[in-house]
Design a protein around this motif. Sequence first.
Motif: not given
Length: 176
Positions: A55-71
């Motif tokens: 939640w606190n680092n949600s902006d660090s997820y990028s679909p370009k780097k991989g799937r959300f599930y994998t993250w």
Amino acid sequence: MELEELVQRFQQKDIKAFEKLYDMYADNMKAVIYNIVRNEEDVEEILQDVFVKVWNNSDSYSPKKGRFYTWLINISRNAAIDKTRSKDFKKSGQNSDATFFVDIFESHDNLDSTVDAIGIKKFVNSLTERCKNLIELIYFKGYTQKEVSEEIQTPLGTIKTHLRKCISNLREIVLN
């Protein structure tokens, strides 16, 4: 609602999106965590910590780097491994009862149930036995490459080479 939209809303701190993603992924994350720490109380604590971190680092997820599930799974796995390396966890293991160790021995070679928990059983089962063993030890049981090297008495460089080939083979299987 599409997953992309749900993740975007989550990144914008939408509580409903958070709740939906939690419902979608918490069970799989628990399974990965449990396979590493083998303690229900720790699993719940780690899962909660992971969701706070996500939640606190949600902006660090990028679909370009991989799937959300994998993250999510990678963060869960890393948090569980960090827990097993903590002093408190190691101390608590000194006083574990016999059922803890029986559970470990019963599930030691049970790769099928471990990988099925995150939905890749059919892909991993098509790999060689060596690859299945390496993937189980490193990705599902939380061993480091060095620990695997010591466990199976194989040079570290050989472990790294084999693991790289195994992951490449798995990637080919999944993408085809």
